[in-house]
Scaffold this motif. Structure first.
Motif, mmCIF file in Angstrom:
data_model
loop_
_atom_site.group_PDB
_atom_site.id
_atom_site.type_symbol
_atom_site.label_atom_id
_atom_site.label_comp_id
_atom_site.label_asym_id
_atom_site.label_seq_id
_atom_site.Cartn_x
_atom_site.Cartn_y
_atom_site.Cartn_z
ATOM 1 N N UNK A 1 24.537 38.479 26.227
ATOM 2 C CA UNK A 1 23.160 37.833 25.564
ATOM 3 C C UNK A 1 22.403 39.147 25.159
ATOM 4 N N UNK A 2 22.224 40.008 26.082
ATOM 5 C CA UNK A 2 21.355 41.316 25.969
ATOM 6 C C UNK A 2 21.768 42.194 24.714
ATOM 7 N N UNK A 3 22.926 42.083 24.265
ATOM 8 C CA UNK A 3 23.457 42.957 23.209
ATOM 9 C C UNK A 3 22.944 42.109 21.990
ATOM 10 N N UNK A 4 23.303 40.750 21.875
ATOM 11 C CA UNK A 4 22.892 40.087 21.002
ATOM 12 C C UNK A 4 21.415 40.110 20.556
ATOM 13 N N UNK A 5 20.493 39.968 21.736
ATOM 14 C CA UNK A 5 19.102 39.854 21.608
ATOM 15 C C UNK A 5 18.827 41.238 21.052
ATOM 16 N N UNK A 6 19.159 42.519 21.443
ATOM 17 C CA UNK A 6 18.860 43.801 20.927
ATOM 18 C C UNK A 6 19.006 43.872 19.408
ATOM 19 N N UNK A 7 20.265 43.448 18.929
ATOM 20 C CA UNK A 7 20.522 43.415 17.551
ATOM 21 C C UNK A 7 19.734 42.485 16.789
ATOM 22 N N UNK B 1 28.057 32.106 18.459
ATOM 23 C CA UNK B 1 27.480 31.499 17.406
ATOM 24 C C UNK B 1 25.831 31.247 17.710
ATOM 25 N N UNK B 2 25.289 30.591 16.808
ATOM 26 C CA UNK B 2 23.464 30.637 17.115
ATOM 27 C C UNK B 2 23.271 29.704 18.159
ATOM 28 N N UNK C 1 18.744 23.028 23.960
ATOM 29 C CA UNK C 1 18.849 23.738 22.638
ATOM 30 C C UNK C 1 18.794 22.625 21.417
ATOM 31 N N UNK C 2 18.342 21.262 21.754
ATOM 32 C CA UNK C 2 18.488 20.219 20.718
ATOM 33 C C UNK C 2 19.629 19.879 20.285
ATOM 34 N N UNK D 1 25.281 37.794 15.147
ATOM 35 C CA UNK D 1 25.798 37.093 16.441
ATOM 36 C C UNK D 1 27.311 37.109 16.363
ATOM 37 N N UNK D 2 27.839 37.050 15.076
ATOM 38 C CA UNK D 2 29.398 36.799 14.815
ATOM 39 C C UNK D 2 29.904 38.276 15.240
ATOM 40 N N UNK D 3 29.232 39.429 15.293
ATOM 41 C CA UNK D 3 29.647 40.744 15.648
ATOM 42 C C UNK D 3 29.737 40.945 17.308
#
Length: 163
Positions: free
Chosen positions: A139-145, A70-71, A95-96, A64-66
């Motif tokens: 989001x899509x990039x993070x999700x793929x990774x 953040x989470x 997201x609590x 996520x840092x890349x």
């Protein structure tokens, strides 16, 4: 050149986010090296599961840092993509996190251009939040990774262990 000298010369100059991040990563690596040889007398399985969970969390944080997320920010984007639009209060529940924490999350995502906030047409004080195309791309990039990371973890398990 000693290992300690090499590590300190490879760190970015003092100051700034990348320097702080590099120091934090170096310190975490030292702690992990010390912990690697530790074996508890009791509760070994729960200890291993905890370590595995923490390591996976560290890897997800790195991924996520890349993409400069953040989470919690990833969670907000995920909720918004699912909900299409939402108020900060709804997002906080999704997201609590506390409504106060959501203020900072929304502000950071808006600064990055990942979300847009607009006044709700029917309720004057309610501000709705939506994901921008740039936010969808992040989001899509993070999700793929993250999925790639999950696939790599899955490969280490047998079918019986996975089920």
């Amino acid at each position: 050149m000693s290992t300690a000298t090499k590590k300190t010369t490879l760190l970015p100059p003092a100051g700034g986010r990348s320097a702080r991040r590099a120091r934090a990563v170096a310190e975490a690596e030292q702690v992990r090296a010390q912990e690697a040889s530790y074996r508890p007398a009791n509760g070994y399985l729960s200890w291993l599961l905890t370590r595995a969970n923490r390591e996976l969390g560290r890897q997800i944080d790195r991924v996520l840092d890349e993409v400069d997320l953040t989470e919690a920010q990833y969670g907000v984007l995920q909720a918004l993509i699912h909900l299409k639009s939402a108020s900060s209060a709804t997002l906080a529940r999704s997201v609590q996190v506390t409504p106060q924490a959501m203020v900072g999350l929304v502000a950071a995502l808006e600064r990055k251009g990942y979300i847009a906030r607009t006044s709700h047409p029917g309720a004057g004080r309610v501000i709705t939040t939506t994901v921008t195309p740039l936010g969808q791309e992040a989001f899509d990039t993070a999700k793929r990774r993250i999925r790639s990371l999950e696939r790599n973890v899955r490969k280490t398990l047998t079918d019986e262990e996975y089920d």
